[in-house]
Design an enzyme around this catalytic site. Structure first.
Site, PDB file in Angstrom:
ATOM      1  N   ALA A 504       9.127   5.899  -5.792  1.00  0.00           N
ATOM      2  CA  ALA A 504      10.044   4.752  -5.647  1.00  0.00           C
ATOM      3  C   ALA A 504       9.355   3.467  -6.075  1.00  0.00           C
ATOM      4  O   ALA A 504       8.147   3.297  -5.889  1.00  0.00           O
ATOM      5  CB  ALA A 504      10.523   4.632  -4.200  1.00  0.00           C
ATOM      6  N   LYS A 507      13.320  -1.066  -6.618  1.00  0.00           N
ATOM      7  CA  LYS A 507      14.758  -0.975  -6.899  1.00  0.00           C
ATOM      8  C   LYS A 507      15.309   0.441  -6.817  1.00  0.00           C
ATOM      9  O   LYS A 507      16.427   0.657  -6.360  1.00  0.00           O
ATOM     10  CB  LYS A 507      15.041  -1.547  -8.287  1.00  0.00           C
ATOM     11  CG  LYS A 507      14.739  -3.034  -8.413  1.00  0.00           C
ATOM     12  CD  LYS A 507      14.981  -3.531  -9.833  1.00  0.00           C
ATOM     13  CE  LYS A 507      14.650  -5.019  -9.956  1.00  0.00           C
ATOM     14  NZ  LYS A 507      14.821  -5.494 -11.341  1.00  0.00           N
ATOM     15  N   THR A 555       2.023  -0.695  -2.701  1.00  0.00           N
ATOM     16  CA  THR A 555       2.617  -2.020  -2.879  1.00  0.00           C
ATOM     17  C   THR A 555       1.750  -3.050  -2.144  1.00  0.00           C
ATOM     18  O   THR A 555       0.753  -2.708  -1.522  1.00  0.00           O
ATOM     19  CB  THR A 555       4.044  -2.071  -2.298  1.00  0.00           C
ATOM     20  OG1 THR A 555       3.971  -2.114  -0.867  1.00  0.00           O
ATOM     21  CG2 THR A 555       4.852  -0.865  -2.727  1.00  0.00           C
ATOM     22  N   LYS A 579      -3.201  -4.142   2.171  1.00  0.00           N
ATOM     23  CA  LYS A 579      -4.041  -4.660   3.260  1.00  0.00           C
ATOM     24  C   LYS A 579      -3.239  -5.302   4.397  1.00  0.00           C
ATOM     25  O   LYS A 579      -3.803  -5.639   5.437  1.00  0.00           O
ATOM     26  CB  LYS A 579      -5.024  -5.693   2.703  1.00  0.00           C
ATOM     27  CG  LYS A 579      -6.060  -5.139   1.771  1.00  0.00           C
ATOM     28  CD  LYS A 579      -7.081  -6.171   1.389  1.00  0.00           C
ATOM     29  CE  LYS A 579      -6.602  -7.100   0.308  1.00  0.00           C
ATOM     30  NZ  LYS A 579      -6.494  -6.470  -1.017  1.00  0.00           N
ATOM     31  N   LEU A 613     -14.860   2.097  -3.882  1.00  0.00           N
ATOM     32  CA  LEU A 613     -16.155   2.214  -3.193  1.00  0.00           C
ATOM     33  C   LEU A 613     -15.967   2.788  -1.779  1.00  0.00           C
ATOM     34  O   LEU A 613     -15.064   2.362  -1.058  1.00  0.00           O
ATOM     35  CB  LEU A 613     -16.830   0.841  -3.084  1.00  0.00           C
ATOM     36  CG  LEU A 613     -17.294   0.196  -4.389  1.00  0.00           C
ATOM     37  CD1 LEU A 613     -17.800  -1.215  -4.098  1.00  0.00           C
ATOM     38  CD2 LEU A 613     -18.377   1.029  -5.039  1.00  0.00           C
ATOM     39  N   GLY A 664      -7.266  -9.792 -16.335  1.00  0.00           N
ATOM     40  CA  GLY A 664      -6.575  -9.067 -15.272  1.00  0.00           C
ATOM     41  C   GLY A 664      -7.345  -8.970 -13.976  1.00  0.00           C
ATOM     42  O   GLY A 664      -6.991  -8.172 -13.089  1.00  0.00           O
ATOM     43  N   LYS A 682     -10.359  -8.866   3.798  1.00  0.00           N
ATOM     44  CA  LYS A 682     -11.271  -7.714   3.717  1.00  0.00           C
ATOM     45  C   LYS A 682     -12.335  -7.802   4.804  1.00  0.00           C
ATOM     46  O   LYS A 682     -12.708  -6.793   5.409  1.00  0.00           O
ATOM     47  CB  LYS A 682     -11.918  -7.666   2.332  1.00  0.00           C
ATOM     48  CG  LYS A 682     -10.931  -7.350   1.219  1.00  0.00           C
ATOM     49  CD  LYS A 682     -11.609  -7.380  -0.144  1.00  0.00           C
ATOM     50  CE  LYS A 682     -10.610  -7.071  -1.253  1.00  0.00           C
ATOM     51  NZ  LYS A 682     -11.242  -7.110  -2.598  1.00  0.00           N
TER      52      LYS A 682
END
Length: 815
Positions: A504, A507, A555, A579, A613, A664, A682
């Site tokens: 999924a 949408k 996501t 997270k 890691l 990126g 984190k």
């Protein structure tokens, strides 16, 4: 002597007819053979429609023409392949038989229903013509033929539509026939004769039954049943994956499988073979090389106890209770006698240990009749409250596991119940011990297929299967699917199979089945008509009954992360690169862990800190073995690692940030990286993993950027404004360089749980000194690792390493 019986699919067309003739010839070279044939595929259905529908004459004539055309097409194509085939003689016989049928129907068309005698004649035409065609094929190949007339020689008792053959009387008749030892024997299946010499038919699986009886009458050494499957499987391969072909199975086990719904030989076919100790082999005309399955007195090749998982659908369960059941043992017997007198089959019986109630199962179609019988017979007992009202449960199925002396093997029952329990399938009744060769369980019909798959996997499949429900197919999710496909063969060698059941995005949702190629998932998802939302997802998870189901969240969605407790409660492991859940309130953080323990499920999130890691697993190993964290320092952002590395090369902050974005490394708006909040999240996860009760607001973040930069939501505008602090930042870089140090953005956890995120000047002796270009580095100073810390270093960002970390977590659900 060997009997060979060929079913309708083995005679479906000219090519198959000739293939059967080849098999007959090959076997005839070794010994005398007797052949029993069914009607070609589809023919019986047409003839049954004719026999049972005498109202609409147009439909009847249509079915007659369809059936006749199938036979004509078969012989026309045989003629094209074999020029010597007796085509004209065969066609004449076909025309005669169908003209007789038309005259019969025309003569009695005023009746509302055809007499059973006429129905039997109509339904038997297919077998008779199959024999005639095969006779002429073999004669054209210069073989001599003897045809046994079943009306004269298969003596039966019963009705016109469902008779049983008297084997002893039939044997006497057949012994009187002077059969030449060089002849091929042919006999139509499904047909017999009553004491008056009238044609009758043998009901369900009648041709198999004909072959078994003929084997007994001719003292055959073997009976072969040729069909369209390789033999008897551990379950129906059309419904259940990973089924196994059985090399051999006993008569008793075969009857048990058949009784509980398996599409193998009918118990009525097995009984004479068992009584006369004649082995039977199930073979495949579509795969002649397959050895098939041997049915015999004892399992010759296959010493495994378990033989199969099967099911009966459309079941109704009746439950009776009341003090009369304890006081009077004859009540149950009286009920069974009433039902038996009406020729209704009781499939399964269970009785409570308290003796106050008992249950029995029958086919749904008999429900109303049984209810009337019991209410009438026990009218007074119900009125006096000696018996309580009958409880009726509809839309059920019976799942049965069959094997030799299965009831004595305690571990089999426990595996069955574990498989059903893990997939949250409610067991309504159990029958164990009434038959020593089976265990039967009553469940809701809607759950039967998945229940069978789970039980079959638990009993027969050495594979560890992971059922994946993947949400999010951006960079990480897409890469994860790619890695799963790449590792398919490698994992298969380790008996691990990953089945992606759902994919999924924000949408759409795609439901995958075993027939869909995972390689084409993007096309299938694009073409999917199913919308995705939480309501649909929750319904999907609620209905799921796959064992070892894993929801993967790739996501960064906050709303989805708030559903993890719900997902775990529904029986799913949760693997996430998101997270948000681990950095939300401490209460929700703890709720997830408590649910994880309560439901015996796993919540895995290795990628939350270091992508691929093994950061969290390493930290857990330290703590679990008694080590204690003294201090942690780490570079936890790949984007900031890259940016600060470029500053050493005298590249301006704004230029370094733009380059990181172009490659990126950063979020869509680099402010999210430079704000330090991602590093703080984190660090929070690490601190909580150690046991510190910390909230995100407790972490001290030294701002890289002035406060006003928060308002620049547009990326281009943000990068332009960033130039305003290029000079001040470059001065900090030079100052550090003059001291033989470099600037790094470091997250720190101190002994009492104080957490901070800030820019630090790092000396050359520090393990963080050379960390740049997108690398992460984490240093753990512990009781075991000091003064030299334990260091983990590597790329902590990127789709491939993050997907690899998710993949690793996924495999941990079964390891």
């Amino acid at each position: 002597m060997k009997i060979l019986k060929f079913g309708g699919t083995s005679l479906a067309n000219a090519e198959k007819f000739l293939c059967v003739a080849d098999i007959i010839e090959k076997n005839k070279n070794n010994e005398q053979v007797a052949i029993v044939l069914s009607a070609p595929a589809k023919i019986t259905n047409y003839l049954v429609n004719i026999a049972e529908n005498n109202i609409d004459i147009n439909k009847i004539l249509k079915n007659i023409n369809l059936a006749e055309n199938i036979f004509i097409e078969i012989i026309e194509n045989i003629k094209k392949i074999e020029s010597k085939f007796l085509y004209k003689e065969t066609k004449k016989t076909i025309k005669i038989e169908f003209n007789k049928l038309k005259k019969t129907i025309d003569s009695i068309k005023i009746l509302k229903k055809y007499p059973e005698k006429v129905q039997a004649i109509i339904m038997s035409i297919g077998e008779i013509l199959s024999i005639h065609i095969m006779k002429n094929v073999l004669k054209s190949r210069e073989h001599q033929i003897t045809i046994i007339n079943p009306i004269k020689n298969m003596i039966s008792i019963g009705t016109f539509l469902n008779s049983k053959i008297n084997i002893n009387e039939s044997k006497k008749c057949i012994n009187k026939i002077n059969i030449n030892k060089n002849h091929i024997i042919l006999m139509p299946g499904f047909i017999a004769g009553n004491e008056q010499g009238e044609l009758v038919i043998l009901g369900r699986n009648g041709s198999d039954y004909s072959a078994a009886v003929l084997a007994c009458c001719l003292n055959a050494q073997l009976c072969e049943i040729w069909t369209d499957v390789d033999g008897v499987f551990t379950s129906d391969p059309k419904k259940i994956s990973n089924t196994v072909l059985l090399k051999s199975i006993s008569y008793e086990e075969t009857m048990e499988l058949s009784y509980f719904g398996a599409k193998v030989l009918h118990p009525r076919t097995i009984e004479p073979l068992k009584d006369f100790n004649i082995p039977c082999v199930i073979k495949n005309t579509y795969n002649i090389q397959s050895q098939g399955t041997l049915i015999c007195k004892k399992n010759t090749f296959d010493e495994k106890i378990l033989k199969g998982v099967t099911n009966l659908d459309n079941i109704t369960m009746f439950t009776l209770s009341g003090i009369l059941l304890r006081q009077n043992n004859n009540v149950i017997q009286k009920i069974f006698n009433l039902i038996s007198e009406e020729n209704i089959n009781i499939i399964l019986i269970t009785k409570s240990s308290s003796k106050n109630n008992f249950s029995f199962c029958t086919q749904d179609k008999d429900r109303q009749k049984i209810l009337i019988l019991i209410n009438k017979a026990f009218k007074l007992e119900f009125k006096e409250n000696l018996l309580n009202n009958i409880n009726i449960t509809n839309d059920l199925s019976i799942l049965s596991v069959v094997g030799f002396n299965i009831s004595k093997k305690h571990d089999i029952a426990s595996k069955i119940f574990y498989a059903l329990g893990k997939s949250k399938i409610n067991i309504l009744a159990i029958s164990q011990g009434s038959s020593k060769h089976s265990i039967s369980i009553v469940i809701k019909k809607e759950k039967i297929l998945q229940s069978m798959q789970n039980v079959h996997n638990a009993l027969f499949c050495n594979k560890k299967i992971i059922n994946v429900f993947l949400i999010g197919v951006g960079g990480v999710g897409k890469e994860l699917i790619k890695q799963i496909l790449q590792q398919k063969n490698f994992l298969a060698h380790k008996n691990i199979e990953i089945k992606i059941r759902t994919i999924a995005n924000s949408k759409k949702i795609l439901f995958l089945n075993d027939l869909m190629e995972l390689q084409d998932w993007e096309t299938h998802l694009k073409n999917s008509k199913e919308k995705f939302n939480l309501k649909i997802l929750n319904k999907l998870l609620e209905d799921n009954s796959f064992l070892n189901s894993v929801l993967i969240d790739c996501t960064s969605d906050d709303i989805l992360s708030k559903q993890y407790v719900n997902f775990l409660s529904k029986g799913f492991h949760v693997v996430t690169s998101n997270k948000k859940a681990n950095t939300s309130s401490l209460k929700y953080y703890n709720d997830i862990r408590q649910t994880e323990l309560k439901e015996h499920k796993k919540f895995l999130y290795e990628t939350n800190v270091g992508a691929g890691l093994p950061v969290l697993q390493t930290l857990r190993n330290l703590i679990n073995t008694g080590d204690d964290l003294i201090c942690f320092k780490g570079i936890l952002s790949g984007s900031l690692s890259f940016i600060f590395g470029k500053l050493e090369e005298n590249i301006l902050l704004s230029d370094a940030t733009k380059k990181a974005k172009d490659l990126g490394f950063t979020e869509p708006n680099p402010y999210d990286d430079l704000s330090g909040i991602d590093v703080a999240r984190k660090l929070l996860i690490l601190a909580r993993e150690v046991g510190y009760k910390v909230e995100l607001k407790d972490i001290e973040i030294e701002q890289i950027l002035p406060e006003k930069f928060k308002k620049y939501k547009n990326t281009k505008e943000f990068l332009d404004k960033l130039k305003e602090i290029d000079i001040p930042f470059m001065e900090k870089v030079k100052k550090a360089k003059n001291s033989g140090k470099v600037l790094r953005f470091v997250g720190t956890i101190e002994k009492k749980g104080r957490c901070s995120v800030k820019i630090e000047e790092i000396h050359i002796d520090n393990p963080l000194y050379k960390v740049k270009n997108g690398e992460n580095a984490l240093t753990f100073y512990t009781n075991y690792y000091q003064p030299i810390p334990l260091v983990l270093r590597g790329y902590g960002a990127g789709n491939n390493v993050t997907a690899s970390g998710v993949f690793s977590d996924l495999l941990r659900t079964i390891l």
